[in-house]
Write an enzyme that holds these catalytic residues in place. Structure first.
Site, PDB file in Angstrom:
ATOM      1  N   CYS A 286      13.459  11.237   7.956  1.00 50.79           N
ATOM      2  CA  CYS A 286      13.403  10.994   9.325  1.00 50.79           C
ATOM      3  C   CYS A 286      14.566  11.056  10.119  1.00 50.79           C
ATOM      4  O   CYS A 286      14.731  11.400  11.420  1.00 50.79           O
ATOM      5  CB  CYS A 286      12.846   9.448   9.241  1.00 50.79           C
ATOM      6  SG  CYS A 286      13.683   8.182   8.556  1.00 50.79           S
TER       7      CYS A 286
ATOM      8  N   LYS B 235       0.917  -1.248  -0.084  1.00 54.01           N
ATOM      9  CA  LYS B 235       0.081  -0.086   0.040  1.00 54.01           C
ATOM     10  C   LYS B 235       0.876   1.265  -0.152  1.00 54.01           C
ATOM     11  O   LYS B 235       1.518   1.605   0.915  1.00 54.01           O
ATOM     12  CB  LYS B 235      -0.951  -0.019   1.217  1.00 54.01           C
ATOM     13  CG  LYS B 235      -2.003   0.653   1.058  1.00 54.01           C
ATOM     14  CD  LYS B 235      -2.181   2.372   0.593  1.00 54.01           C
ATOM     15  CE  LYS B 235      -1.883   3.155   1.760  1.00 54.01           C
ATOM     16  NZ  LYS B 235      -1.889   4.436   1.575  1.00 54.01           N
TER      17      LYS B 235
ATOM     18  N   GLU C  35       8.478  16.859  15.553  1.00 54.12           N
ATOM     19  CA  GLU C  35       8.951  16.691  13.966  1.00 54.12           C
ATOM     20  C   GLU C  35       8.367  17.435  12.982  1.00 54.12           C
ATOM     21  O   GLU C  35       7.015  17.444  12.810  1.00 54.12           O
ATOM     22  CB  GLU C  35       8.756  15.072  13.570  1.00 54.12           C
ATOM     23  CG  GLU C  35       9.511  14.612  12.471  1.00 54.12           C
ATOM     24  CD  GLU C  35       9.458  13.387  12.053  1.00 54.12           C
ATOM     25  OE1 GLU C  35      10.491  12.758  11.492  1.00 54.12           O
ATOM     26  OE2 GLU C  35       8.383  12.776  12.089  1.00 54.12           O
TER      27      GLU C  35
ATOM     28  N   GLU D 193       9.068   1.824  11.519  1.00 52.49           N
ATOM     29  CA  GLU D 193      10.010   2.892  11.522  1.00 52.49           C
ATOM     30  C   GLU D 193       9.517   4.156  11.450  1.00 52.49           C
ATOM     31  O   GLU D 193       8.789   4.549  10.239  1.00 52.49           O
ATOM     32  CB  GLU D 193      10.936   2.375   9.992  1.00 52.49           C
ATOM     33  CG  GLU D 193      12.425   3.103  10.016  1.00 52.49           C
ATOM     34  CD  GLU D 193      12.432   4.606   9.488  1.00 52.49           C
ATOM     35  OE1 GLU D 193      12.379   5.605  10.458  1.00 52.49           O
ATOM     36  OE2 GLU D 193      12.278   4.883   8.444  1.00 52.49           O
TER      37      GLU D 193
END
Length: 507
Positions: A298, A189, A396, A264
């Site tokens: 990230c 996906k 973040e 992750e």
């Protein structure tokens, strides 16, 4: 992905693309529903993407289950399976120019960077082909002369892969390659914001003549297609890369069917520069680490921790650098910083910059040229005089924004580095290697670099601590710990004693 013409030498021409379909059981399938795919550089519609929901996901999972349980994939000899892996790698290499073009068009990442990621994607397949052939072996133990106990590693079955919109092609192949190499079947996906290269990968794997059902792609949204994949009882594991809150939701939903999960997730990684560091190299690493990939990575060093003795000169050089970073069309080879993925994300990043001013930061930015105003551009941005407890230093942002924080002692640097919810990566710059190792081991992060920028070795684990994830990707950690289950075989070598419960004693 069929395009009407090839990109020109400068890579700046935008093309009209065909619509993207699902790939299920070896066939390209339309959906009644579609959604628009938008170019982040122009905010114009590129094409339309098939929108899958539960019905399409059920078809994909059932085809993956058949291919695994009834064959041929679940029974294929290792040599044949690895031949498919090598063939896919070769086909990817033949399509690197188109793949890098599609990736830049779809994500806004500069094409000079997407070319490298396309090459890395081919190596993902070759690396895991080698890894499975040479490293996927079990253990054996003897117990005197009575038993031989050994392990074998068996594939799980249908695996659900949910991938992010930043660097999608490389990250998709990083999951697909070990899953297929170990004998699993796959339902991918892709992120709805960057689906083009997943569509192209479907074409490549179709050309490789992988057996029907082994590899499936269902496009769509997380709330519908993603949720249907996570909750499906025949899916044995979910590997997810993305935002931390979404990862938490996936873990909760996967618990109902006791799926394995690998997460992750996000990061707020520090780059620590001590007073004795090679500041010129540290400057190169700091600038590249936050402003490459448009800051949408990230492992970006979004917090820069500077020793008080080098802070002033370092900041002055940073200001000069951000004025010279080239913003522009991601399809132009000279572009260093492209547009962010979408309008909503661009607004989010800009709101954080506004918040930084309210929290007391001095905001220093580059300038977006007038001709780029139609795109989702945020200029390279420094948040000076930041304090670690500020929201802009804790949350973040995922854009080309770096907070600059001062420290005085090694102990303070470690405390600041660790005082965030995340723990994905960290960077330490010092010419005192004893201190470098001390600090690297003390920072709560899954990956640390000493006197280096973010360079990767496929043989080592990738992943984080705290809110940055659960589990590890890469190397043998992927094939042993996630995509396979260990099975223990106990074999008697003789007639050992067995207790005889219920046996009548002889008179």
């Amino acid at each position: 992905m069929t395009i009407q013409s090839k990109p020109n030498a400068a890579g700046a021409e935008h093309k009209q693309l065909q619509h993207v379909k699902h790939y299920i059981n070896g066939k390209f399938i339309k959906s009644e529903q579609t959604f628009e795919n938008v170019n982040p550089y122009t905010n114009q519609i590129i094409n339309h993407i098939a929108e899958g929901r539960k019905q399409e996901m059920d078809l994909a999972v059932s085809s993956a289950k058949r291919a695994f349980e009834e064959g041929p994939w679940g029974f294929l000899k290792l040599e044949k399976r690895m031949a498919y892996m090598e063939h896919i790698a070769a086909l990817i290499e033949e399509e690197i120019e188109e793949l890098s073009y599609l990736e830049s068009l779809d994500t806004g990442l500069p094409i000079s960077q997407t070319r490298k990621m396309a090459s890395r994607a081919a190596e993902n397949f070759r690396f895991y082909s080698r890894m499975v052939q040479t490293k996927l072996h079990g253990e054996a133990y003897t117990a005197d002369d009575q038993f031989l106990n050994y392990t074998v590693y068996k594939p799980l079955g249908p695996i659900g892969l949910i991938t992010p919109w930043n660097a999608p092609f490389m990250l998709e192949t990083w999951k697909i390659a070990p899953a297929l190499a170990t004998g699993n079947t796959v339902i991918l996906k892709p992120a709805e914001l960057s689906p083009l290269t997943a569509g192209k990968l479907s074409e490549i794997i179709h050309k490789a003549e992988l057996p029907p059902g082994v590899f499936n792609v269902v496009h769509g949204f997380g709330e519908t297609a993603g949720a249907a994949l996570v909750s499906h009882p025949d899916v044995k594991a979910i590997s997810f890369t993305g935002e931390t809150k979404t990862g938490s939701i996936i873990i909760k939903n996967a618990a109902d069917t006791l799926k394995k999960t690998s997460m992750e997730l996000g990061g707020k990684s520090p780059l620590i520069v001590f007073e004795d560091a090679d500041t010129d190299r540290a400057l190169d690493a700091a600038v590249w680490g936050i402003f490459s990939f448009n800051g949408e990575r990230c492992t970006a060093n979004s917090r820069l921790l500077l020793h008080k003795d080098v802070k002033s000169s370092f900041v002055e050089k940073l200001k000069e650098r951000i004025e010279n970073i080239v913003m522009g069309d991601p399809l132009n080879s000279d572009t260093q910083l492209g547009p962010l993925i979408g309008v909503d994300h661009c607004r989010k990043v800009k709101r954080y910059i506004e918040l930084a001013e309210k929290e007391g930061c001095d905001v220093v930015q580059g300038t977006v040229p007038e001709n780029l105003m139609d795109g989702n551009f945020v200029p390279p941005t420094l948040l000076l005089n930041a304090r670690n407890e500020m929201r802009v230093c804790q949350e973040e942002i995922f854009g080309p924004v770096m907070s600059v924080i001062e420290f005085e002692t090694e102990e303070e640097a470690i405390r600041l580095a660790n005082s965030v919810p995340y723990g994905l990566a960290g960077y330490v710059w010092t010419n005192d290697l004893k201190r470098g190792h001390r600090v690297a081991q003390a920072v709560e992060a899954g990956m640390l670099w000493i006197n280096s920028h973010n360079v990767r070795d496929l043989r080592i684990p990738f992943g984080g601590m705290k809110a940055s994830g659960i589990g590890r990707e890469g190397g043998h950690y992927a094939i042993f710990e996630f995509y396979c289950e260990p099975k223990v075989i106990h074999t008697a070598l003789g007639n050992h004693h067995i207790p005889q419960f219920g046996k009548r004693k002889e008179l």
